[in-house]
Every structure is written in C-alpha cells, then in structure tokens.
Design a protein around this motif. Structure first.
Motif, PDB file in Angstrom:
ATOM      1  N   LEU A 238       0.847  -1.192   0.000  1.00 30.03           N
ATOM      2  CA  LEU A 238       0.000   0.000   0.000  1.00 30.03           C
ATOM      3  C   LEU A 238       0.883   1.241   0.000  1.00 30.03           C
ATOM      4  CD1 LEU A 238      -2.676   1.536   0.294  1.00 30.03           C
ATOM      5  CD2 LEU A 238      -2.539   1.156   2.771  1.00 30.03           C
ATOM      6  N   ILE A 239       0.842   1.970  -1.095  1.00 30.68           N
ATOM      7  CA  ILE A 239       1.557   3.243  -1.221  1.00 30.68           C
ATOM      8  C   ILE A 239       0.531   4.338  -0.947  1.00 30.68           C
ATOM      9  CG2 ILE A 239       2.776   4.782  -2.796  1.00 30.68           C
ATOM     10  CD1 ILE A 239       3.742   2.215  -4.252  1.00 30.68           C
ATOM     11  N   ALA A 240       0.603   4.919   0.241  1.00 30.17           N
ATOM     12  CA  ALA A 240      -0.443   5.847   0.692  1.00 30.17           C
ATOM     13  C   ALA A 240       0.149   7.227   0.933  1.00 30.17           C
ATOM     14  CB  ALA A 240      -1.106   5.326   1.964  1.00 30.17           C
ATOM     15  N   GLU A 241      -0.271   8.192   0.122  1.00 27.85           N
ATOM     16  CA  GLU A 241       0.129   9.564   0.391  1.00 27.85           C
ATOM     17  C   GLU A 241      -0.400   9.996   1.756  1.00 27.85           C
ATOM     18  OE1 GLU A 241       0.480  11.480  -4.077  1.00 27.85           O
ATOM     19  OE2 GLU A 241      -1.284  11.953  -2.868  1.00 27.85           O
ATOM     20  N   ILE A 242       0.277  10.945   2.364  1.00 32.69           N
ATOM     21  CA  ILE A 242      -0.098  11.380   3.707  1.00 32.69           C
ATOM     22  C   ILE A 242      -1.486  12.017   3.715  1.00 32.69           C
ATOM     23  CG2 ILE A 242       0.896  13.704   3.553  1.00 32.69           C
ATOM     24  CD1 ILE A 242       1.064  11.246   6.562  1.00 32.69           C
ATOM     25  N   VAL A 243      -1.954  12.533   2.579  1.00 31.88           N
ATOM     26  CA  VAL A 243      -3.269  13.174   2.504  1.00 31.88           C
ATOM     27  C   VAL A 243      -4.369  12.184   2.137  1.00 31.88           C
ATOM     28  CG1 VAL A 243      -2.342  15.453   1.963  1.00 31.88           C
ATOM     29  CG2 VAL A 243      -2.844  13.851   0.105  1.00 31.88           C
ATOM     30  N   GLY A 249      -2.190   0.506   8.766  1.00 34.61           N
ATOM     31  CA  GLY A 249      -2.217  -0.921   8.470  1.00 34.61           C
ATOM     32  C   GLY A 249      -0.824  -1.491   8.276  1.00 34.61           C
ATOM     33  N   ARG A 250      -0.750  -2.811   8.203  1.00 28.80           N
ATOM     34  CA  ARG A 250       0.544  -3.504   8.172  1.00 28.80           C
ATOM     35  C   ARG A 250       1.205  -3.474   6.805  1.00 28.80           C
ATOM     36  NH1 ARG A 250      -0.931  -9.192  10.843  1.00 28.80           N
ATOM     37  NH2 ARG A 250      -2.765  -8.878   9.503  1.00 28.80           N
ATOM     38  N   GLN A 251       0.501  -3.056   5.758  1.00 24.66           N
ATOM     39  CA  GLN A 251       1.070  -3.116   4.417  1.00 24.66           C
ATOM     40  C   GLN A 251       1.458  -1.755   3.855  1.00 24.66           C
ATOM     41  OE1 GLN A 251      -1.800  -6.869   3.894  1.00 24.66           O
ATOM     42  NE2 GLN A 251      -1.657  -5.630   2.070  1.00 24.66           N
ATOM     43  N   VAL A 252       1.489  -0.733   4.741  1.00 24.24           N
ATOM     44  CA  VAL A 252       1.908   0.597   4.307  1.00 24.24           C
ATOM     45  C   VAL A 252       3.397   0.573   3.961  1.00 24.24           C
ATOM     46  CG1 VAL A 252       2.316   2.963   5.076  1.00 24.24           C
ATOM     47  CG2 VAL A 252       0.141   1.865   5.545  1.00 24.24           C
ATOM     48  N   VAL A 253       3.735   1.175   2.848  1.00 24.89           N
ATOM     49  CA  VAL A 253       5.117   1.230   2.375  1.00 24.89           C
ATOM     50  C   VAL A 253       5.738   2.559   2.802  1.00 24.89           C
ATOM     51  CG1 VAL A 253       6.599   1.282   0.344  1.00 24.89           C
ATOM     52  CG2 VAL A 253       4.632  -0.267   0.419  1.00 24.89           C
ATOM     53  N   HIS A 254       6.688   2.499   3.727  1.00 27.47           N
ATOM     54  CA  HIS A 254       7.416   3.710   4.126  1.00 27.47           C
ATOM     55  C   HIS A 254       8.501   4.010   3.091  1.00 27.47           C
ATOM     56  CE1 HIS A 254       5.411   3.583   7.986  1.00 27.47           C
ATOM     57  NE2 HIS A 254       5.753   2.317   8.105  1.00 27.47           N
ATOM     58  N   TRP A 332       8.634  -5.839  -0.576  1.00 27.94           N
ATOM     59  CA  TRP A 332       8.278  -4.444  -0.300  1.00 27.94           C
ATOM     60  C   TRP A 332       8.308  -4.147   1.185  1.00 27.94           C
ATOM     61  CZ3 TRP A 332       7.311  -0.211  -3.368  1.00 27.94           C
ATOM     62  CH2 TRP A 332       7.289  -0.432  -4.747  1.00 27.94           C
ATOM     63  N   MET A 333       7.801  -5.059   1.995  1.00 25.74           N
ATOM     64  CA  MET A 333       7.743  -4.797   3.426  1.00 25.74           C
ATOM     65  C   MET A 333       9.144  -4.751   4.054  1.00 25.74           C
ATOM     66  SD  MET A 333       4.583  -4.252   4.187  1.00 25.74           S
ATOM     67  CE  MET A 333       4.682  -3.337   2.634  1.00 25.74           C
ATOM     68  N   ARG A 334      10.037  -5.612   3.598  1.00 27.43           N
ATOM     69  CA  ARG A 334      11.409  -5.583   4.122  1.00 27.43           C
ATOM     70  C   ARG A 334      12.100  -4.280   3.730  1.00 27.43           C
ATOM     71  NH1 ARG A 334      10.953 -11.016   2.600  1.00 27.43           N
ATOM     72  NH2 ARG A 334      11.894 -10.600   0.550  1.00 27.43           N
ATOM     73  N   ALA A 335      11.909  -3.866   2.492  1.00 28.91           N
ATOM     74  CA  ALA A 335      12.519  -2.615   2.041  1.00 28.91           C
ATOM     75  C   ALA A 335      11.907  -1.412   2.759  1.00 28.91           C
ATOM     76  CB  ALA A 335      12.348  -2.468   0.533  1.00 28.91           C
ATOM     77  N   ALA A 336      10.596  -1.464   2.979  1.00 30.94           N
ATOM     78  CA  ALA A 336       9.915  -0.355   3.661  1.00 30.94           C
ATOM     79  C   ALA A 336      10.390  -0.228   5.098  1.00 30.94           C
ATOM     80  CB  ALA A 336       8.406  -0.555   3.614  1.00 30.94           C
ATOM     81  N   ALA A 337      10.654  -1.360   5.752  1.00 28.96           N
ATOM     82  CA  ALA A 337      11.138  -1.311   7.144  1.00 28.96           C
ATOM     83  C   ALA A 337      12.480  -0.592   7.219  1.00 28.96           C
ATOM     84  CB  ALA A 337      11.252  -2.727   7.695  1.00 28.96           C
TER      85      ALA A 337
END
Length: 555
Positions: A238-243, A249-254, A332-337
């Motif tokens: 999940l690529i979620a803009e701040i707006v 949720g657990r699938q947000v990509v930082h 994606w989740m490992r890279a986002a972490a």
C-alpha cells in the motif's frame, strides 16, 4: 407586509432542499439574493438548517467545500449577482476535481436586464460550465416555478447519471442560477418543513481485480480507508500519500518514493490500483505514466486519471479470492522497514521523566534538555502535529512545502485527513478547515481540527480568519510553519535556473508580516513556539476556540 414571487420561490426551494437532505447553507450578503438569504435564515430559526454567514464569497465557497468534504452531503452556497459569483470559481474548480458535492445558488437579474448594461449584471449562465456536473438557469418566479429543482440538483451533486460534465457516479458541484424581479423580498410564507435524507444512489458495479500481476495499491488524496481494505484483501503493498487517509495498516510502504525508483521493486510493478488523486510525488506520476503498467483507477473527481493514455477508469473494485504473492509483498515490506524514518527521539520520554530509577530519570532529563535546546525543523514540526492528532481529531494539510515533508517522513496512523489536492491550490485552506471543524463539531466529534500550512498559504486566506460572533466557534488550531516565503520552489527547476534576485522576488516572495498582529485583529489566540517541547505542549493543551501556533523555520 405582502409576499413576493421571489420570496415564495425561495421558501419553496429551501423547503425542498431540506426535504432532500441539505442541512448547511453558507451565504454572503447581497441585494439580489435577499429572498434566498431570508428564507435560509427563517429555516435556520426553525432548526431545519445551519446557516453560516461569510462576507467574502471566496471564503464562503471554501467554507462550504470544507463542510461538504466532511459530511459528503451537498452544501448550498448563496451569493448575489455580479463579481460575487466569480469569487465562487476557485472552490468550484476544487470541488469538481475532488468530487465534492456543492450547490451554487447564484442570484441573478431577469433576462430583460442581461446584456444591456444594467447594474451588477453580467453573463452568469454558463460561468462555471467546465467545472460543474450541471448548470440550470431557472425561470423568473412568476414566469415559471422552482418546484422540483431541489431534488434534481441534490441528485446531480451526488453523482446522478444525468450530467453535462463530469462522470456519472462521481459527486461534484451543480450551478443553479436564480433570476428574480422586484420586489426582491416580502413576507415569508408559512411552510411545513419535513427534513429528509439525501438520496442514496445505486451502488456502482465493482470491477473484479484478478490475482496474478505484481500489484501495488496507490492511495491519493481522499482515497480513505477503502484503499487499505483493498490492499489488505489483495495482499498487496500500500503506497499511501499522507493526505490519503489510508496511511495505516501492516502493508503501508514507508519511503515509497525511493522504493518506486528501485529497479527490483518499482521497476517490476505490473499493475497499479489507484484510489483518490495522487499528487505529491513525481515518482508516483512517473509510475502512472508508464505504458508497460496496467493502471486501474477508481474514479474520484470529475476528470478521469489517464496519465499513460491506457488507464482503465472504474467506479469501484473488488478482489477475487486467492493466494497472496508473499514473495512480492515481503520484498516491499522488508525494504519499507529499512526506509522508515524514526523521529521518536524528538518526543518527550514521559515514562523516563516519571521513573523512580535515578539513572533512568537522569537520562530522560538530559534528553529533554537536548530537545529543549534543539531548534525546530520541518521534520520535527510535521512529526509533532502527526503525533498530537488522533481519530477524534481532524488534520488538514495546506498546499505548502510541509505536506511534502510529511509525506516523506511520517509513519502510519489512522486519522481523518483532508486536503484540497484536486487542483493542489494554495487558496482557501483556512476556510476549508473552518468548514471541516464546524461540520465535525455539529456531528458530535469531540476533537480539534488542526491545519498545517506554510506562511504564504496562511496569508493567501487571511480573510477566512473573520468569524461571526453569533456562530458556534470552531475548535481550530492553525499551525503555520513560517520560513518567510515560498521555499517550496527550492525543489523545482527554477531554483537552479533563475538569478538569485529574481528567484527571491517573484517566487519566494519574502514578507515581514507579524502574524500575532493578525491574530489580535481577528480575535484568535496566538502562540509562537521555537522548540519541540513547547510545540508538543501547545498542540496537546489547546486553549479552546481558534488558535494560531507560529513555528519559525529556517530558509
């Protein structure tokens, strides 16, 4: 006092609007619109409407936009003829591109006074043509009736299929031009009010998302919780803009911007499911422009997203049952972490400060002293506001440099977020936030509406600081990151091409405005804070009512 056709028609129109779910009217004073204003005020006395009065039509338009953003119910905005109508254009354009239901009730001269040089008369019919779902030039009362107009304009504003512009199933503004002849008002006729609900349009048919392609869910402005639900159901990043209102949720990509640029992640994307309107990063725009990527866009505003000229626009999506591609999601989740930004050291260690262990308390005190001495920067400012905001609050981002910083560094949190990103304009931020605050409080929300914006966005909407004494004061914190000009241009090409003097004068537009004097003039509380500790305290112990918190930032 005798009645008049204008008054009879206005009373009938507002009674029908109330019957079809309209609860809020924002109006500006004027002569030609007096029958409309008096009818709205009378129904407000009866408790059927909430009337909000603003002397500036541009402020009125954005206030109505804010109320409708929060409630998702059409809001009527009333103004007189002439230039007053034109001042509704910025809010109307934003509403069209964001899919926000507005009813533009503009008073007008009768046909015989149009185009002949009559005072305060211009070409109002069709003024908003590209940016409204429909435009209706009503008959003059006495020549025809306004009965039945309310049901039609409310349904159109909510996305009924009949529309001159915009997409069926997508909400937006509707223009109802209302001419009248003298006498412009008279005795108000007796009316039996029957408050009703806004019509429920048929649920759109959902497009089924098959398993298989390497997919990401991209949530732009106004995407809401639906984006997280789709990502969770599909097992997709999940690529979620701040707006977006979907950054949780657990699938947000930082750190999604950097990851989209990586060949092993962004370069392998085969499908993007888009909800809302993505506007905050060039990386996302490049992804949506790729010809080798299948883009499925859930329609939100009055204009279809189609950057790659092969995007499929749908009204809703659903996910077919199946197995999650764990290798794809895990990568994606490992890279986002690894990309997550840890700003926790900037917040006070409340447990350590109250500890009975001497060493722990000593270390916490030292850390707190370091924090007190450390000047605020943009990252610490957005982090403080994010941490202070919770589900019972509302957070509004202005189109300033700060929203992009927030998009880069803030983690996941489920809070109600608003922003005027339909056209990403700098105007109307305070007025929109005031509408959001007023609407959320009327619905019983106990929290605070916080607005985070830069100094130029603040100065662009100073007129919205004027608030009537006889209306319920909103709980509103306006946090101004003041770097003395438009430093958002630092990240654009012009910063590397323009002469320094030109860049400063015509882009940065530096100023020396004393915000505390503006606050005093308009009756707002004011604080100026320079440290994280003071900012945390100001945010979490609001003084009630309307408050400006100024945070000086380095250029």
């Amino acid at each position: 006092m005798t009645s008049s056709p204008a008054t009879e028609a206005a009373a009938s129109l507002f009674a029908d609007l109330v019957a079809h779910g309209v609860r809020d009217v924002v109006l500006s004073p004027g002569s030609r619109s007096q029958a409309l204003a008096l009818a709205a005020a009378t129904f407000a006395d009866d408790g059927a409407l909430r009337v909000h009065v603003r002397i500036d039509e541009r402020v009125a338009g954005f206030t109505a936009l804010g109320i409708a953003r929060e409630t998702r119910v059409p809001v009527a905005v009333v103004c007189t003829s002439g230039t007053a109508v034109a001042n509704l254009l910025p809010a109307t354009m934003e509403a069209f591109h964001s899919g926000v239901p507005l009813l533009l009730l503009t008073a007008d001269r009768p046909p015989e006074l149009r185009g002949v040089g009559a005072n305060q008369a211009t070409l109002q019919e069709g003024l908003f043509h590209p940016w409204v779902r429909a435009q209706i030039d009503a008959p003059v009362p006495g020549d025809g009736e306004w009965d039945g107009l309310a049901a039609r304009v409310v349904a159109l504003a909510l996305g009924a299929a009949e529309s001159e512009s915009g997409l069926p199933g997508v909400a937006g503004p509707v223009h109802l031009n209302l001419p009248s002849r003298e006498p412009l008002s008279g005795a108000m006729p007796a009316r039996t009010l029957s408050p009703g609900e806004a019509p429920r349009l048929p649920e759109p048919e959902a497009f089924a998302l098959e398993r298989g392609p390497r997919t990401v869910v991209l949530a732009g402005a106004d995407a809401g919780a639906a984006a997280e639900e789709i990502a969770h159901a599909g097992g997709w990043p999940l690529i979620a803009e701040i707006v977006s209102g979907a950054r949780f949720g657990r699938q947000v990509v930082h750190g999604y911007r950097r990851l989209l640029s990586r060949d092993d992640l962004g370069g392998r994307i085969e499908r993007v499911v888009v909800l809302g309107h993505p506007t905050l990063s060039r990386e996302a725009a490049r992804l949506l422009s790729r010809a080798d990527v299948e883009v499925i866009a859930v329609r939100k505003g009055g204009e279809e997203l189609n950057l790659n000229h092969r995007t499929r626009a749908v009204s809703a999506v659903t996910v077919t049952p199946g197995e999650t591609d764990r290798e794809w999601l895990g990568a994606w989740m490992r890279a986002a972490a690894d990309e997550a930004v840890d700003l926790s050291e900037n917040a006070p260690d409340t447990e350590g400060l109250s500890s009975t262990d001497f060493a722990a308390r000593r270390d916490a005190v030292r850390a707190e002293l370091d924090a007190v001495r450390r000047p605020l920067d943009r990252e610490r400012l957005v982090d403080a506001v994010w941490r202070a905001t919770w589900p019972h609050d509302r957070l509004v981002f202005g189109s300033s440099r700060l929203v992009r910083v927030a998009d880069e560094v803030l983690g996941g949190k489920k809070v109600p977020v608003h922003a005027n990103r339909g056209l990403a304009g700098i105007d109307g931020t305070i007025a929109t936030a005031t509408g959001i605050a007023v609407a959320s409080q009327a619905a019983g929300a106990p929290g605070v509406t916080r607005v985070l914006l830069g100094d130029l966005a603040f100065l662009h909407d100073v007129g919205a600081m004027l608030f009537p004494d006889d209306e319920t004061e909103p709980r509103l914190q306006v946090i101004v990151g003041n770097d003395g000009g438009g430093t958002i241009f630092d990240g654009l090409e012009v910063a590397g091409t323009a002469p320094a003097a030109h860049l400063d004068r015509v882009f940065y537009t530096p100023h020396g405005v004393r915000l505390e004097h503006l606050a005093l003039a308009y009756g707002w509380e004011y604080q100026r804070v320079t440290t994280r500790t003071a900012l945390d305290q100001a945010l979490t112990t609001p003084r009630g009512g309307r408050q400006i918190i100024e945070v000086p930032l380095p250029r």
